[in-house]
Design an enzyme around this catalytic site. Structure first.
Site, short mmCIF file in Angstrom:
data_model
loop_
_atom_site.label_atom_id
_atom_site.label_comp_id
_atom_site.label_asym_id
_atom_site.label_seq_id
_atom_site.Cartn_x
_atom_site.Cartn_y
_atom_site.Cartn_z
N ARG A 53 0.85 -1.20 0.00
CA ARG A 53 0.00 0.00 0.00
C ARG A 53 0.88 1.25 0.00
O ARG A 53 2.09 1.14 0.06
CB ARG A 53 -1.03 -0.01 1.14
N GLY A 54 0.23 2.41 -0.08
CA GLY A 54 0.98 3.66 -0.24
C GLY A 54 1.01 4.01 -1.72
O GLY A 54 1.30 3.14 -2.57
N ARG A 90 -7.84 -0.12 -6.29
CA ARG A 90 -7.99 0.95 -5.27
C ARG A 90 -8.22 2.27 -6.00
O ARG A 90 -7.45 2.61 -6.91
CB ARG A 90 -6.76 1.02 -4.34
N ASP A 243 -2.12 10.91 -1.44
CA ASP A 243 -2.54 9.96 -2.48
C ASP A 243 -2.94 10.66 -3.77
O ASP A 243 -2.99 10.04 -4.83
CB ASP A 243 -3.69 9.11 -1.98
N ASN A 253 -5.42 12.66 1.49
CA ASN A 253 -4.53 11.73 2.20
C ASN A 253 -5.36 10.92 3.19
O ASN A 253 -6.57 11.13 3.34
CB ASN A 253 -3.40 12.50 2.91
N LYS A 254 -4.71 10.04 3.87
CA LYS A 254 -5.36 9.13 4.82
C LYS A 254 -6.30 9.89 5.75
O LYS A 254 -5.97 10.98 6.23
CB LYS A 254 -4.26 8.41 5.61
#
Ligand code: MRU
Length: 360
Positions: A53-54, A90, A243, A253-254
């Site tokens: 991930r990332g 994703r 992201d 982002n998260k």
């Protein structure tokens, strides 16, 4: 990144020249488990289920997924189906689409027998570029940390970060960790506040793991603690990954990043976003247009950890229904600057084609 003295990239081709080695990040920090990807569908599962991930690492894994697909069947039909399948794994990090487009453009006009080789060549270059980009992000972010260290007469620079935008989210170095590792390596005292980052705990499980292996002093905090620490002047600088960043500079982002940006703004603490150019989505004007991934409720209703006998277990923490939006948008007005491989910027530059057109 070194683990126990051995250097690893987060994704690498095996010695056979075609299968791909990743880490199963679901197992960290308890165990370092290597996984060999030999099929396109394995790459898709690894992305969807967050073995890997990332944003930049999703790009590299997706591109290798397309290589594995073409190795088996280089037909137009398989190229198109595999592109679509990998793209759907994703939705939020734009780097995945960017990398799939890069490989698609490198192979689509070639005769079938040349496609797999060309796909591997472009993917290898994407991975090498990512390493170099992150190294440059480090060089461009380092002066920020140096300056704060000077202002504090060498007392530790306290940096707050959210999620994991480290080596494990990229091919090497990481985006936010690159300047931190460089500062630490040149003897600047740094200390990182690591947001645990519920629900998947990328901070507690991954960022903390990396920092520990690099010897960087750090402390894991509950996601809700950041605002308090900022009010008490125990944070000098926030740096987060992203992201997707769009034309107006809004940052996706998260989930939870936005709240940190608000707290930093209220407390006059610089809030920087570290990003490579494939994270810029020039097709979108504003953050509102970014698709936000909604993940399964189980990530919220359950939590994983090690019991006293050393076994990793998952336990339920609520009986109620749960919602799980995985990302949020931080409006550009809360961002102090963007640490990129092209320099420290205060706005997202126009696309290179537009800049060139203006010059000529
Ligand atoms: O859902 P994840 O773990 O893939 O989300 C990752 C993040 O939000 C990272 O901070 C972001 O991708 C930047 S990676 C350099």
């Amino acid at each position: 990144m070194k683990i126990d003295g051995k250097h690893y990239r987060s994704i690498e081709l095996n010695d056979n020249g075609w299968s791909v080695r990743i880490f199963d990040q679901r197992k960290l920090p308890w165990e370092l488990v290597f996984v060999e990807l030999t099929e396109r569908d394995q790459a898709a599962v690894a992305i969807r289920e967050m073995w890997t991930r990332g944003a930049p690492l999703l790009a590299a894994t997706g591109a290798y997924g397309l290589c594995l697909a073409l190795r088996k069947d280089p037909s137009d039909e398989n190229l198109k189906n595999s592109y679509d399948l990998l793209l759907a794994t994703r939705p939020t990090a734009v780097n995945l689409r960017w990398a799939l487009d890069e490989v698609m453009n490198a192979v689509k006009t070639l005769p079938r027998e040349m496609r797999a080789q060309a796909a591997y060549a472009r993917t290898k270059a994407i991975c090498d570029e990512d390493v170099e980009i992150n190294r440059r992000i480090g060089l461009n972010g380092l002066p920020l940390i140096r300056e704060i260290s000077k202002q504090k007469n060498g007392k530790p620079v306290n940096i707050l970060t959210h999620c994991n935008a480290g080596w494990l989210a990229t091919v090497d170095y990481g985006t936010i960790t690159s300047p931190i590792y460089m500062a630490h390596d040149e003897g600047i005292a740094v200390h990182v506040w690591v947001d645990e980052t519920r629900p998947r705990n990328q901070g507690a499980s991954l960022t903390a793991y990396e920092l520990a292996h690099h010897g960087v002093p750090h402390t894991v905090i509950a996601d809700n603690a950041g605002g308090h620490l900022m009010q008490r002047r125990q944070v000098d600088l926030c740096i987060v990954g992203t992201d997707r960043v769009v034309r107006n500079g809004d940052v996706c982002n998260k989930i939870g990043t936005y709240l940190k940006a608000l707290a930093a703004y209220d407390n006059n603490i610089p809030f920087y976003v570290a990003l490579p150019y494939p994270t810029i989505d020039y097709t979108l004007e504003s953050g509102e247009d970014i698709p936000i991934e909604e993940r399964g409720a189980e990530e919220v209703t359950h939590i994983e950890g090690q019991n006293p006998t050393g076994t990793v277990e998952k336990v339920r923490i609520t009986q109620s229904p749960a919602a799980n939006p995985a990302f949020d948008i931080t409006p550009a007005r809360y961002v102090t600057g963007y640490i990129t491989e092209r320099g420290l910027l205060n706005a997202i530059p126009e696309p290179v084609e537009v800049q060139k057109r203006k010059v000529s």
